[in-house]
Design a protein around this motif. Sequence first.
Motif, PDB file in Angstrom:
ATOM      1  N   GLN A   1       0.867  -1.172   0.000  1.00 34.54           N
ATOM      2  CA  GLN A   1       0.000   0.000   0.000  1.00 34.54           C
ATOM      3  C   GLN A   1       0.904   1.222   0.000  1.00 34.54           C
ATOM      4  OE1 GLN A   1      -2.272   1.774   3.398  1.00 34.54           O
ATOM      5  NE2 GLN A   1      -3.945   0.691   2.367  1.00 34.54           N
ATOM      6  N   VAL A   2       0.724   2.089  -0.978  1.00 36.29           N
ATOM      7  CA  VAL A   2       1.561   3.269  -1.137  1.00 36.29           C
ATOM      8  C   VAL A   2       0.696   4.506  -0.945  1.00 36.29           C
ATOM      9  CG1 VAL A   2       3.124   4.488  -2.687  1.00 36.29           C
ATOM     10  CG2 VAL A   2       2.980   2.001  -2.800  1.00 36.29           C
ATOM     11  N   ALA A   3       1.078   5.341   0.007  1.00 30.59           N
ATOM     12  CA  ALA A   3       0.338   6.577   0.267  1.00 30.59           C
ATOM     13  C   ALA A   3       1.325   7.731   0.187  1.00 30.59           C
ATOM     14  CB  ALA A   3      -0.351   6.529   1.625  1.00 30.59           C
ATOM     15  N   VAL A   4       1.637   8.140  -1.037  1.00 32.75           N
ATOM     16  CA  VAL A   4       2.544   9.264  -1.263  1.00 32.75           C
ATOM     17  C   VAL A   4       1.851  10.258  -2.184  1.00 32.75           C
ATOM     18  CG1 VAL A   4       4.659   7.918  -0.945  1.00 32.75           C
ATOM     19  CG2 VAL A   4       3.708   8.160  -3.225  1.00 32.75           C
ATOM     20  N   LYS A   5       2.329  11.467  -2.169  1.00 35.06           N
ATOM     21  CA  LYS A   5       1.768  12.502  -3.026  1.00 35.06           C
ATOM     22  C   LYS A   5       1.866  12.060  -4.489  1.00 35.06           C
ATOM     23  CE  LYS A   5       2.302  17.389  -4.135  1.00 35.06           C
ATOM     24  NZ  LYS A   5       3.133  18.573  -3.908  1.00 35.06           N
ATOM     25  N   GLY A   6       0.765  12.127  -5.190  1.00 31.07           N
ATOM     26  CA  GLY A   6       0.755  11.797  -6.612  1.00 31.07           C
ATOM     27  C   GLY A   6       0.140  10.454  -6.960  1.00 31.07           C
TER      28      GLY A   6
END
Length: 173
Positions: free
Chosen positions: A129-134
Amino acid sequence: MSRRTRAALIIACATLLTPLTGCSSGHDDKASAATRSSEPSPKATPTASSTKPAVQQPPELDADETLAGRQKATTGNAALAFTQGRKGDALIVAVRCQGAGKIKVSVRSVHLSFPLECQAGEVSTTYDQVAVKGVEHRGVVSVEASSAVHWSMTIGRGTPAAEDTPTSTAESL
């Protein structure tokens, strides 16, 4: 322990490893959280009555997650486009693989990649799960794999896992 609980526990470790993933200047303004859990199947030969899925079937998402892309069983390199999501949603990359070798999964739009180790005779599933800007924008996930590795992938969108506050215990000497 549920996948969500494991993801929340792993998030602290992933945050510590983020500087080691080869970030370049200009990307330090992105707050990141990546989680991973692996569910290897038993080493027994799969049968029709087996409860563990085969690599031909892409991983399933949780009921509250939205499908953004899916790739059925594949060997070798491939790229899979995913659809745009809502602001604040995390990107979920779930990969199932089997066969001796490593594969590299890259999310081009946010300059993130991670390796996975696949085993001969064993089907394993990894959820990231990736929660980064963009990540709310559409993009492409690329997979680099040898022809000996069979893999399938599901890309989804969902609410970011809550970050647990690490607790410390004092040990007496």
